[in-house]
Enzyme design. Structure first.
Site, short mmCIF file in Angstrom:
data_model
loop_
_atom_site.label_atom_id
_atom_site.label_comp_id
_atom_site.label_asym_id
_atom_site.label_seq_id
_atom_site.Cartn_x
_atom_site.Cartn_y
_atom_site.Cartn_z
N ASP A 222 0.85 -1.20 0.00
CA ASP A 222 0.00 0.00 0.00
C ASP A 222 0.88 1.25 0.00
OD1 ASP A 222 -2.45 1.39 0.05
OD2 ASP A 222 -2.41 1.55 2.23
N ASP A 238 3.28 2.51 7.85
CA ASP A 238 1.99 1.84 7.69
C ASP A 238 2.08 0.57 6.84
OD1 ASP A 238 -0.63 1.13 7.85
OD2 ASP A 238 -1.42 2.89 6.80
#
Length: 339
Positions: A222, A238
């Site tokens: 991501d 993240d």
């Protein structure tokens, strides 16, 4: 209210809230309070000042907490039912491997419980050191090459071992399953649903053939621009959606589309990348199929979370006919380019 605790761990939580682990984690997840967040941090011996700031996050619940020694921590509570304990630990292992290799990423810490993954009232959570950084809106070619070097180093570490419990990049997960959710929930306008399904299936057939021969490994999964902070060097953050998939997934997200500008951006990233690691340039053929897969997957993700009270206000156009027309037209353009 936020003083030192006299009852350790689960005993304190049971005495205070009358809830044991495994009770109703879903309900508790939506009703996390500052007290509960601070209790989770203090369970292993840390001491908080009482300062607890919620941070913007959709999938999980994330808070910044201040300790009495003036350190700041970021506490991430994982959405119940999304990941298993083993899946989360695969994420933590990847982060640990990266920091051990001095790749700029932020790994979770042991807060005194003997592990990086703790549990409170049936909710898994992890604690990370707060790292200050900023996002850059515009990057010159040299900074793009710096990011490419960082990604190359990350992928070199990622290839060193498997993450058996993490999701794989596959058509079933990214097209078939979200498409089923969208159609079953009547999210796509009735007159468009069958055409949307047909173009999604068409893209899935092409993607499946290319993915079948692609080399896969641990990747970020991501890596959009919001997940790169400058400290002043690029820092990757993240890893909640880290995957096992083709390395090109972490390239195309930073250079979306098939324009000349996107191709130039990818070339800058790869110029830095290949200083540390070989890149299979034939996998660039996956850029557009992967982009289409993400478009469908993200709409399926919103549909799955529509009952979460934070989602309708965050995606007010999701039920709008124009949203689906634009998405359908984008998928058609990708499908036509794929042949």
């Amino acid at each position: 209210m936020f003083g030192h605790r006299s009852l350790p761990g689960e005993c304190f939580l049971t005495a205070r809230y009358g809830i044991r682990r495994g009770g109703e984690p879903g309900a508790t997840f939506f009703a996390l309070t500052p007290d509960r967040v601070l209790d989770a941090v203090e369970v292993g011996g840390f001491r908080c000042t009482g300062r607890c700031l919620p941070l913007r996050a959709f999938e999980n619940r994330v808070y910044e907490v201040e300790l009495e020694d003036e350190r700041r921590l970021v506490v991430k509570f994982y959405r119940p039912g999304r990941w298993s304990r083993e899946t989360i630990l695969d994420e933590h292992a990847f982060l640990s491997d990266l920091t051990a290799a001095e790749v700029p990423a932020v790994a979770p810490i042991d807060i005194g419980t003997g592990t990086t993954l703790s549990e409170i009232e049936g909710i898994y959570y992890a604690v990370f050191p707060k790292v200050r950084g900023r996002s850059l809106d515009e990057l010159d070619a040299e900074n793009r090459r710096r990011i490419g070097r960082t990604i190359g180093r990350m992928h070199a570490v990622g290839a060193s071992r498997d993450a058996p419990h993490r999701p794989r990049v596959e058509v079933k997960r990214y097209i078939s399953e979200p498409l089923e959710v969208l159609l079953a929930g009547s999210f796509i306008p009735e007159g468009l649903a069958s055409r949307y399904r047909d173009v999604a299936v068409r893209i899935g057939e092409v993607a499946a053939k290319v993915l079948a021969t692609a080399r896969v490994q641990r990747i970020h999964g991501d890596l959009h621009w919001g997940n790169i902070l400058w400290t002043p060097d690029p820092l990757l953050v993240d890893f909640d959606d880290c995957l096992v998939g083709p390395p090109v997934q972490d390239i195309w997200l930073l250079a979306r589309g098939n324009s000349e500008e996107a191709r130039k951006l990818r070339e800058d990233l790869l110029e830095g990348y290949e200083l540390f690691r070989e890149f299979d340039r034939s996998s660039l053929a996956l850029c557009e199929p992967l982009r289409a897969m993400r478009i469908i997957y993200m709409s399926g993700w919103i549909a799955r979370r529509w009952s979460d009270p934070s989602f309708p206000p965050a995606f007010p156009m999701f039920r709008n006919h124009n949203y689906w027309n634009q998405e359908y037209e984008e998928l058609v353009q990708i499908a036509e380019a794929l042949g």
